[in-house]
Write a protein that holds these residues in place. Structure first.
Motif, PDB file in Angstrom:
ATOM      1  N   ALA A   1       0.859  -1.186   0.000  1.00 29.18           N
ATOM      2  CA  ALA A   1       0.000   0.000   0.000  1.00 29.18           C
ATOM      3  C   ALA A   1       0.888   1.226   0.000  1.00 29.18           C
ATOM      4  O   ALA A   1       1.997   1.220   0.558  1.00 29.18           O
TER       5      ALA A   1
ATOM      6  N   PRO B   1      -2.962  -0.310  -3.391  1.00 31.42           N
ATOM      7  CA  PRO B   1      -3.926   0.752  -3.107  1.00 31.42           C
ATOM      8  C   PRO B   1      -3.224   1.945  -2.469  1.00 31.42           C
ATOM      9  O   PRO B   1      -2.114   1.818  -1.949  1.00 31.42           O
TER      10      PRO B   1
ATOM     11  N   ALA C   1      -8.332   2.143  -4.491  1.00 32.66           N
ATOM     12  CA  ALA C   1      -7.769   1.095  -5.345  1.00 32.66           C
ATOM     13  C   ALA C   1      -7.061   1.702  -6.558  1.00 32.66           C
ATOM     14  O   ALA C   1      -7.560   2.649  -7.177  1.00 32.66           O
TER      15      ALA C   1
END
Length: 260
Positions: A59, A166, A218
């Motif tokens: 992430a 993401p 996303a």
């Protein structure tokens, strides 16, 4: 005699090197304890939405940059380091690594130098990478423009799309009042080799800090064409900027006063 002198110089150099390392370690320990005190007692930092940071997998953590000295980067790293079972590898500007104590602290906590593909390898390995997409521009804005985000550099979005990671938006409120930028001294910045040298309070003011972590955004599937990839990165960057600004605006609307 010449050999003895050479040995003495060598021994002295080793002693000086040991003393330098010892002082550096002592300075880092003192800085780490100061951060603990700032987080717990001085700024009284409150963090919301920690559950939005993925427990596993890659992430990109995208955060607003604020306050004249960029203290927010060290405070957030401390807060996340305590709360998470995994390390966030933040990207840092070159001058940070050149700064005594702070540079050592940054390296020890896994900071990464900013570069064209910085962080991509770590994301591909399933790690967390933190970025301040405003860069130094976020710190340079005057106090009258506090919490108004500057343009985001899309590099983080490129990395997110390439790795499929993401993006987690984070808004920090409190740093602008702690270290308000009142002006700057360009000549001193050039002498010290810094991007800029701010005029601010001698010591941070005891403002209340709130860290708000938003829902992950996303990343789109990576397009085939170069132009399409650029457009996708720009859209993701703009979406992230809007999300961070909304977090800031919401927290600012809810807080009663910057100070107790």
């Amino acid at each position: 005699m010449r050999d003895n002198l050479a040995e003495m110089i060598k021994a002295t150099g080793a002693e000086l090197g040991f003393a330098k390392r010892l002082l550096g370690e002592a300075g880092e320990v003192a800085w780490d304890r100061l951060l603990d005190w700032l987080v717990d007692d001085y700024f009284r930092v409150v963090a919301h939405g920690l559950e939005n940071i993925p427990a596993e997998g890659p992430a990109v953590i995208a955060v607003n940059h604020s306050g004249a000295w960029g203290l927010d980067a060290f405070v957030l790293d401390k807060v996340l380091g305590r709360a998470l079972d995994r390390r966030v590898r933040f990207l840092a500007a070159p001058f940070v690594f050149r700064t005594p104590i702070l540079g050592r602290h940054a390296r020890r906590n896994g900071a990464l130098p900013i570069g064209p593909t910085a962080g991509v390898d770590h994301l591909n390995q399933g790690r967390l990478v933190g970025v301040y997409p405003e860069g130094i521009a976020g710190l340079e804005k005057p106090f009258t423009e506090r919490y108004r985000l500057r343009a985001f550099s899309p590099g983080f979005a490129v990395a997110a799309i390439r790795s499929g990671a993401p993006v987690v938006p984070i808004g920090i409120v409190g740093a602008e009042e702690a270290c308000p930028k009142l002006g700057e001294v360009p000549t001193l910045a050039r002498l010290l080799g810094m991007p800029y040298f701010p005029v601010t309070t001698p010591f941070p003011l005891p403002s209340n800090w709130t860290i708000t972590i938003g829902k992950p955004i996303a990343a789109p599937v990576r397009p085939e064409g170069l132009a399409e990839r650029r457009d996708a990165a720009r859209r993701l960057s703009d979406t992230t900027r809007t999300a961070v600004q909304e977090l800031l605006d919401r927290e600012l609307a809810e807080r009663e006063t910057p100070f107790d």
